[in-house]
Design a protein around this motif. Structure first.
Motif, short mmCIF file in Angstrom:
data_model
loop_
_atom_site.label_atom_id
_atom_site.label_comp_id
_atom_site.label_asym_id
_atom_site.label_seq_id
_atom_site.Cartn_x
_atom_site.Cartn_y
_atom_site.Cartn_z
N TRP A 176 0.82 -1.21 0.00
CA TRP A 176 0.00 0.00 0.00
C TRP A 176 0.86 1.27 0.00
O TRP A 176 0.43 2.31 -0.51
CB TRP A 176 -0.94 0.00 1.20
CG TRP A 176 -0.25 0.05 2.55
CD1 TRP A 176 0.09 -1.00 3.32
CD2 TRP A 176 0.16 1.24 3.23
NE1 TRP A 176 0.70 -0.59 4.47
CE2 TRP A 176 0.75 0.82 4.45
CE3 TRP A 176 0.08 2.59 2.98
CZ2 TRP A 176 1.26 1.70 5.37
CZ3 TRP A 176 0.58 3.48 3.90
CH2 TRP A 176 1.18 3.04 5.09
N THR A 177 2.08 1.20 0.57
CA THR A 177 2.92 2.41 0.56
C THR A 177 3.37 2.75 -0.86
O THR A 177 3.40 3.93 -1.25
CB THR A 177 4.14 2.19 1.45
OG1 THR A 177 4.89 1.05 0.97
CG2 THR A 177 3.73 1.95 2.89
N GLU A 178 3.71 1.75 -1.68
CA GLU A 178 4.12 2.03 -3.05
C GLU A 178 2.95 2.53 -3.88
O GLU A 178 3.10 3.42 -4.72
CB GLU A 178 4.72 0.77 -3.68
CG GLU A 178 5.17 0.92 -5.12
CD GLU A 178 6.29 1.92 -5.29
OE1 GLU A 178 6.55 2.34 -6.43
OE2 GLU A 178 6.92 2.30 -4.27
N ILE A 179 1.76 2.00 -3.66
CA ILE A 179 0.58 2.46 -4.39
C ILE A 179 0.28 3.92 -4.05
O ILE A 179 0.02 4.75 -4.93
CB ILE A 179 -0.63 1.55 -4.09
CG1 ILE A 179 -0.36 0.13 -4.62
CG2 ILE A 179 -1.89 2.13 -4.70
CD1 ILE A 179 -1.46 -0.86 -4.29
N CYS A 180 0.33 4.24 -2.75
CA CYS A 180 0.10 5.63 -2.34
C CYS A 180 1.16 6.56 -2.93
O CYS A 180 0.85 7.68 -3.38
CB CYS A 180 0.08 5.73 -0.82
SG CYS A 180 -1.32 4.90 -0.05
N ARG A 181 2.41 6.08 -2.92
CA ARG A 181 3.48 6.93 -3.47
C ARG A 181 3.25 7.20 -4.95
O ARG A 181 3.42 8.32 -5.43
CB ARG A 181 4.82 6.25 -3.28
CG ARG A 181 6.01 7.10 -3.71
CD ARG A 181 7.29 6.27 -3.76
NE ARG A 181 7.25 5.32 -4.86
CZ ARG A 181 7.61 5.62 -6.12
NH1 ARG A 181 8.01 6.85 -6.42
NH2 ARG A 181 7.56 4.71 -7.05
N LEU A 182 2.86 6.17 -5.69
CA LEU A 182 2.63 6.33 -7.12
C LEU A 182 1.46 7.26 -7.40
O LEU A 182 1.53 8.11 -8.29
CB LEU A 182 2.39 4.95 -7.74
CG LEU A 182 2.27 4.91 -9.27
CD1 LEU A 182 3.54 5.44 -9.91
CD2 LEU A 182 1.96 3.50 -9.74
N ILE A 183 0.39 7.14 -6.64
CA ILE A 183 -0.78 8.01 -6.85
C ILE A 183 -0.43 9.47 -6.57
O ILE A 183 -0.73 10.38 -7.36
CB ILE A 183 -1.96 7.54 -5.98
CG1 ILE A 183 -2.44 6.16 -6.45
CG2 ILE A 183 -3.10 8.55 -6.02
CD1 ILE A 183 -3.51 5.56 -5.57
N ILE A 184 0.20 9.70 -5.43
CA ILE A 184 0.56 11.08 -5.07
C ILE A 184 1.59 11.64 -6.05
O ILE A 184 1.56 12.82 -6.40
CB ILE A 184 1.07 11.12 -3.62
CG1 ILE A 184 -0.07 10.76 -2.67
CG2 ILE A 184 1.66 12.49 -3.28
CD1 ILE A 184 0.33 10.74 -1.21
N GLN A 185 2.51 10.79 -6.51
CA GLN A 185 3.49 11.25 -7.49
C GLN A 185 2.82 11.67 -8.79
O GLN A 185 3.20 12.68 -9.39
CB GLN A 185 4.51 10.14 -7.76
CG GLN A 185 5.67 10.58 -8.63
CD GLN A 185 6.70 9.48 -8.81
OE1 GLN A 185 6.38 8.31 -8.69
NE2 GLN A 185 7.93 9.85 -9.09
N CYS A 186 1.82 10.94 -9.23
CA CYS A 186 1.09 11.31 -10.44
C CYS A 186 0.34 12.63 -10.25
O CYS A 186 0.32 13.49 -11.14
CB CYS A 186 0.12 10.20 -10.84
SG CYS A 186 0.94 8.68 -11.39
N ILE A 187 -0.28 12.80 -9.07
CA ILE A 187 -1.00 14.05 -8.80
C ILE A 187 -0.05 15.24 -8.79
O ILE A 187 -0.30 16.28 -9.41
CB ILE A 187 -1.76 13.94 -7.46
CG1 ILE A 187 -2.86 12.87 -7.56
CG2 ILE A 187 -2.36 15.29 -7.07
CD1 ILE A 187 -3.56 12.60 -6.25
N LEU A 188 1.08 15.09 -8.10
CA LEU A 188 2.06 16.18 -8.04
C LEU A 188 2.67 16.46 -9.41
O LEU A 188 2.93 17.61 -9.77
CB LEU A 188 3.15 15.84 -7.03
CG LEU A 188 2.70 15.74 -5.56
CD1 LEU A 188 3.87 15.34 -4.67
CD2 LEU A 188 2.10 17.06 -5.09
#
Length: 758
Positions: free
Chosen positions: A312-324
């Motif tokens: 879940w940490t990698e998924i959250c990182r990827l989502i937030i990275q796409c948003i930023l």
């Protein structure tokens, strides 16, 4: 009817009457007819009103080569006058609007409906009548037409309702007739329309510029010029230019006049597409191996979970990275657009100096008559004006004054009594005004004195020009100044036209008999930004340096200012005193508020903030010491990197750290020594067995590599080194026995431990 010619290729050409061949019929003189040049080279004359008679339906052709007229009148033709005629490339002539009667001349004339169009085919000598559709047009007479650059659209302008002068109504609308569909439409045009009129002259002066000139109303005749710019004919984008400056700045890269492309354009597109496909195929063939791994590289760049972290940490990182990343790209696009559409501001730079330049002045006297003598040959009793110049230190500057030849150029002014008598003051560059009157200098102010008949109620018009921007110098070939003229020939010609039409310059002042004028001036260098893309960068901008002058003037009574002043000639009737506002050089410089360079600063700040948020939320991820030059190299560049890696790191017999594990099972519970036993021995008992010592060291180093790989070290270079080694064939090495290998390892460990102990 008389015909005349004018040869535009002959600079000395004059209008010449065309004398037709003898024994040929010639149409009678008339008004309201049309003469149209057809593609076959013949001029077709149709309709009109013979003076003192009624409307006619005659059709004549005129051969400009053989100078012959031919009567082509047919009995069933409409009687038409005040109409418009437009020639099409297919040999047809389209007749629109006007006044007509039928064949019985006793019927009253009436306006033709604009949707009733007559077409004459010059090749077949046939007539056709048809009704157009689309926009409903008012009946009119005196319209003007021109064929558009697409060779199918007729532009119609102006006209009136044909009534008497008191009830006549003119129009200024522009209408378009598509000759392929015969549909009228009324475009939406921005800008200020020309004054409503009829019988105007119109024609295209460029592929996207329609000129409309002259014309008349019931009581007025016009001599102005209006320009209609076609921005995009397919989407009906049109605009009226506001003045000469818009015409000079018009973009001559032709707009979308029609979406129909000729064969040359289509062939060029096809050939260009084929060449582009060949180039792309060659690039793919040379780098297909890299393209094969491209999806994996992209996936590895996006999805990079670390050992020991939940999913879940990698998924959250990827989502937030796409948003930023989306927010960053949006801000980057906004910054670029802001730099492109940035408004312009000006800054003023003032530098104190000891002397300043003196502007040029033109004096035009209206009402004193014109003298036949130059100002140095002025005689008592001579009509006209004598002008003299002197500074406050007594320096005579009359030699810088030249009387202007009226036969070369004659300016015009409103409310003039006669042709003006003009003088030009144009000093050399070394003539400057100083900030003090001490020492040997020209002085602090210049005074011009006017000598002439004081009883004449005349007018003096004074025009002021900054140094280097005085078109009179070129027009009259003035030699008193050495200041180079920075105006182009086109700008000088445009000024001359405005000057002859009575359009006064910006810094023009008027005084009358027995008045004096005090003029305070300031010359500045106005640095305009050139209209090019480089200025959007914000580094070393390109400027157009234009000298400008600002002046404030105050007129007062001359007799009160110079009470008791007398002259040996006819007497003084006025003066002008010229002095600088301040002894400074003024630079007014344009600057863009937003440029790409200063936008990059804010973009870099946003990027740093985004990276900081990412690190703060999910921790720091190590970055590779390689850049895109090393990472995307290919061919000889890639082989050079491989050679240098293997040359500087002698590892052909050693596994590469972080890439090749010592033992895949060493950190698992499947080995002969379980974790609990080793931990117990590590804590309590000394290691008595050499294999145990090696196993513990291997396990500790393997664990350290995995931790460093996951959280501290980017192992890209390690992978590249391993890949380079795998592509090389290792040289043959002597076979080493287990005993020799054991001795070698023991000796290396002993040396290493001894080095550490030292």
């Amino acid at each position: 009817m008389h015909a005349y010619t004018y040869d535009l290729n002959d600079n000395n050409s004059t209008w010449k009457q065309v004398i037709p061949r003898t024994n040929t019929f010639v149409p009678l003189y008339r008004t309201g007819f049309t003469a149209t040049l057809a593609p076959n080279g013949q001029v077709y004359i149709f309709g009109g009103e013979e003076l003192g008679k009624s409307v006619v339906n005659q059709l004549w052709s005129f051969d400009p080569v053989n100078l012959e007229y031919k009567d082509l009148t047919q009995t069933n033709l409409n009687y038409r006058s005040g109409h418009t005629a437009t020639s099409l490339p297919n040999g047809q002539i389209v007749f629109i609007s006007g006044l007509h009667v039928n064949a019985f001349m006793n019927d009253s004339a009436q306006l033709i409906r604009s949707n009733e169009v007559d077409i004459y085919d010059t090749d077949l000598n046939t007539w056709t009548s048809l009704n157009t559709t689309g926009e409903i047009l008012r009946k009119r007479i005196g319209t003007s037409s021109a064929l558009g650059p697409d060779n199918k659209t007729i532009f119609l302008f102006g006209g009136d309702n044909g009534l008497t002068a008191l009830n006549r109504i003119e129009c200024n609308e522009v209408l378009l007739l598509d000759t392929t569909t015969w549909v009228w439409k009324k475009p939406n045009i921005t800008g200020v329309y020309p004054t409503a009129r009829s019988r105007a002259s119109i024609g295209f002066i460029d592929k996207n510029l329609l000129a409309i000139a002259y014309g008349q109303t019931s009581f007025l005749s016009y001599k102005d010029l209006s320009i209609l710019r076609i921005d995009d004919q397919e989407t009906s984008k049109y605009s009226w230019l506001s003045g000469p400056n818009d015409l000079l700045n018009v973009d001559h890269t032709y707009p979308n006049l029609s979406r129909h492309m000729d064969g040359g354009i289509i062939a060029g597109i096809v050939i260009g597409s084929i060449l582009l496909a060949i180039i792309l195929a060659y690039c793919i063939w040379k780098s297909y191996r890299d393209l094969y791994f491209l999806p994996n590289l992209v996936w590895d760049f996006l999805w990079d979970p670390r050992n020991g972290e939940p999913l879940w940490t990698e998924i959250c990182r990827l989502i937030i990275q796409c948003i930023l990343a989306f927010q960053f790209l949006a801000y980057l696009g906004f910054s670029i657009q802001q730099a492109i559409e940035s408004p312009i501001t000006s800054i003023t730079i003032r530098t104190k100096v000891s002397s300043v330049q003196v502007p040029d002045l033109r004096f035009c006297f209206d009402g004193w008559g014109v003298s036949e003598f130059s100002n140095r040959e002025y005689h008592k009793g001579d009509l006209g004006v004598r002008i003299s110049c002197k500074t406050d230190t007594g320096y005579a500057c009359s030699n810088f004054i030249t009387r202007l030849d009226r036969t070369v150029h004659l300016p015009a002014f409103e409310y003039t009594l006669e042709s003006p008598d003009c003088y030009l003051f144009s000093p050399p560059s070394w003539f400057r005004l100083e900030d003090t009157i001490d020492g040997d200098n020209s002085g602090t102010k210049v005074r011009f004195m006017f000598n002439g008949d004081q009883s004449i109620a005349g007018t003096v018009r004074i025009a002021q020009y900054p140094p280097g921007v005085n078109p009179n110098v070129k027009v009259y070939n003035i030699t008193t100044t050495d200041v180079p003229l920075i105006m182009s020939d086109q700008a000088v010609d445009e000024w001359a036209m405005r000057d002859m039409q009575g359009e006064t310059d910006t810094n023009t002042f008027t005084i009358y008999t027995n008045e004096t004028l005090s003029m305070e001036y300031q010359v500045k260098d106005h640095q305009y930004l050139d209209d090019n893309s480089w200025n959007q960068i914000g580094f070393l901008p390109c400027y157009n340096h234009t000298p400008e002058i600002s002046t404030s003037a105050l007129a007062s009574d001359f007799l009160m200012a110079y009470n008791g002043f007398s002259s040996n000639y006819m007497g003084l009737f006025g003066s002008v005193t010229l002095y600088p506002t301040d002894y400074t050089t003024v630079i007014e410089q344009e600057q863009k508020i937003h440029t790409i360079i200063n936008s990059l600063g804010s973009v870099g700040g946003i990027l740093s903030l985004i990276i900081s948020v990412q690190v703060w939320l999910f921790g720091f991820r190590p970055k590779s010491p390689w850049g895109i030059v090393q990472r995307w190299s290919n061919g000889p560049m890639r082989r050079s990197l491989d050679r240098n890696l293997t040359k500087n790191f002698e590892t052909l017999y050693t596994a590469v750290p972080f890439v090749s594990n010592v033992d895949n099972n060493i950190l698992t519970r499947s080995n002969s020594y379980d974790d609990e036993t080793i931990k117990e021995k590590d804590r309590i008992l000394p290691l008595l067995d050499q294999k145990e010592r090696v196993l513990v060291l291997e396990k500790r180093f393997q664990l350290m590599e995995r931790l460093l790989e996951a959280y501290y070290v980017d192992i890209e270079i390690f992978k590249e080194l391993d890949s380079a080694i795998s592509r090389l064939e290792p040289p043959l090495s002597p076979n080493l026995s287990d005993e020799d290998l054991s001795v070698t390892v023991t000796s290396m460990q002993s040396r290493t431990f001894s080095e550490y102990s030292l």
